[in-house]
Design a protein around this motif. Structure first.
Motif, short mmCIF file in Angstrom:
data_model
loop_
_atom_site.label_atom_id
_atom_site.label_comp_id
_atom_site.label_asym_id
_atom_site.label_seq_id
_atom_site.Cartn_x
_atom_site.Cartn_y
_atom_site.Cartn_z
N VAL A 182 -37.02 36.62 -47.39
CA VAL A 182 -37.96 35.56 -47.03
C VAL A 182 -38.58 34.92 -48.28
O VAL A 182 -38.59 33.70 -48.43
CB VAL A 182 -39.07 36.12 -46.10
N ASP A 186 -27.99 38.25 -54.19
CA ASP A 186 -28.48 39.25 -53.23
C ASP A 186 -27.33 40.21 -52.97
O ASP A 186 -26.19 39.92 -53.35
CB ASP A 186 -28.94 38.58 -51.92
N GLY A 217 -32.00 45.18 -40.91
CA GLY A 217 -31.93 43.92 -41.66
C GLY A 217 -32.25 44.08 -43.14
O GLY A 217 -32.12 43.13 -43.92
#
Ligand code: NAD
Length: 381
Positions: A177, A197, A229
């Motif tokens: 986020v 990532d 997640g």
């Protein structure tokens, strides 16, 4: 039922757990809302605005907490304030539950039912109560704004009669986020942005924001995302491969924004001291992972430093608290949504069913016992 909102006491905390807007809605549920005097000052909310929204202003924490059935806070209250919370009360806060192993059993002993807002499952139904998302989003924005302020060249390409200023190159590590908001903000300021990532889903998200993806892709990254997640802690072999790629990438960038976290663990070191030494003087590293130890080896958690080769490293611990008006507004909304979702109109009190996935994920203590599977006495050893 009385709901108390405490003034935050932890260092650098500027946020508050209720706003006049949420107070009105809490009063609408039938609650008496007591705000500790001065609780909103650092978020630009004077007592008078809370009073106008229907709150009672309490002169201190003891007065606010006296008779309270519900307590709202941003951070876990200090032991001194916790001792004032009545037995049986429900406490909603960011419990930082993994940080201090003593806190959870202490809460159970004190008979305080505790919801750790940071442990909510990342499921669609919980999105509007998700404090990690609401705060990380603002932190990602603020990180780039502070990096831009520290970077003494500017982000966009500027073509002027006196010559051309090249665009800044920004590299974002971790595209959750906070990282995705950092990418979007840096792009809006005109920088050339790339990001990395370990979760496969992050690659498309990075590209959809107009940034380039730079990352190792192998069998390990294909399975790097947990069912919840989050990213897994990566192996030593992966870290070696990633380090080689980082060494060549970081030296080419002006600004590095670090946001990589592994839930419940120390943050991985991704930017070594040697990599910082290859950066040009005037470059900036922003370490949003500083609270969890930092992604950059040279970060000094809680401080802004300049290295021997002229690289500024911003290692502040609490980034949402650096944008408190917006952060408080969203955090307060998250708490209100949680309470409204689990509000029993008939009894005029909260009802947290043991079978609900959100409750199972976030409830630490209930009825004098530790109930969260990750904090049961057998797990804590
Ligand atoms: P986070 O703050 O835990 O971590 C930030 C990022 O760092 C993650 O993208 C992670 O993959 C990355 N990272 C970790 N280790 C790394 C390493 N060694 N190298 C490079 N990157 C590394 O993440 P977050 O922002 O809290 O998001 C966690 C997950 O939750 C994501 O999958 C996100 O899409 C999901 N999410 C879901 C909802 C929802 O549906 N309600 C809401 C928000 C987030």
């Amino acid at each position: 039922m009385r709901l108390a909102v405490l003034k935050e006491r932890r260092a650098s905390e500027t946020r508050v757990a209720a706003t006049p807007d949420t107070v009105k809605k809490l009063v609408g549920l039938g609650l008496t809302v007591a705000i500790e005097t001065g609780a909103g000052i650092t978020s630009a909310i004077p007592d008078t605005e809370y009073a106008a929204a229907g709150a009672e202003i309490a002169p201190d924490a003891a007065a606010a907490l006296s008779g309270a059935g519900i307590v709202f806070a941003v951070q876990m209250p200090e032991a001194e304030q916790r001792a004032l919370i009545p037995r049986g009360a429900l406490l909603l806060c960011t419990a930082n539950a993994f940080a201090d192993p003593e806190t959870v059993p202490n809460l159970a002993q004190a008979g305080i039912d505790t919801v750790a807002m940071e442990l909510l499952p990342r499921i669609t139904r919980a999105q509007s109560m998700d404090v990690l998302s609401s705060q990380a989003n603002l932190a990602g924005y603020r990180a780039v704004i502070e990096a831009a302020a520290s970077f003494e060249r500017g982000f966009p390409m500027m073509m002027t009669a006196a010559g051309t200023v090249p665009p800044a190159r920004v590299f974002v590590i971790g595209a959750g986020v906070a990282g995705l908001q950092a990418i979007a903000t840096a792009r809006r300021l005109g920088a050339i942005v790339s990001a990395t990532d370990v979760r496969p889903a992050a690659k498309e998200e990075i590209k959809s924001l107009g940034a380039a993806f730079v990352g190792v892709e192998d069998e390990e990254t294909a399975a790097a995302q947990t069912a919840g997640g989050y990213a897994r802690e990566m192996s030593e072999a992966f870290r070696q491969k990633q380090a080689e790629l980082m060494a060549t990438t970081i030296s080419k960038n002006d600004v590095v924004v670090c946001t990589a976290l592994v839930m419940g663990r120390k943050a991985p070191i991704i930017v070594t001291r040697a990599m910082v030494e290859t950066m040009r003087p005037g470059s900036v590293v922003v370490d949003l992972a500083a609270e969890a130890g930092g992604n950059c080896e040279a970060t000094v958690p809680g401080e802004s430093i300049v290295t021997g080769n002229g690289v500024t490293i911003l290692g502040y611990r609490n980034w949402p608290a650096r944008i408190p008006v917006a952060a408080s507004a969203l955090y307060a909304r998250n708490l209100l949504t949680f309470l409204s979702t689990f509000w029993d109109k008939e009894t005029g009190a909260p009802k947290l069913p043991d079978t609900d996935d959100i409750v199972k994920g976030a409830l630490l203590t209930k009825g004098g016992a530790v109930v969260h599977p990750q904090f049961l006495p057998s797990q804590a050893a």
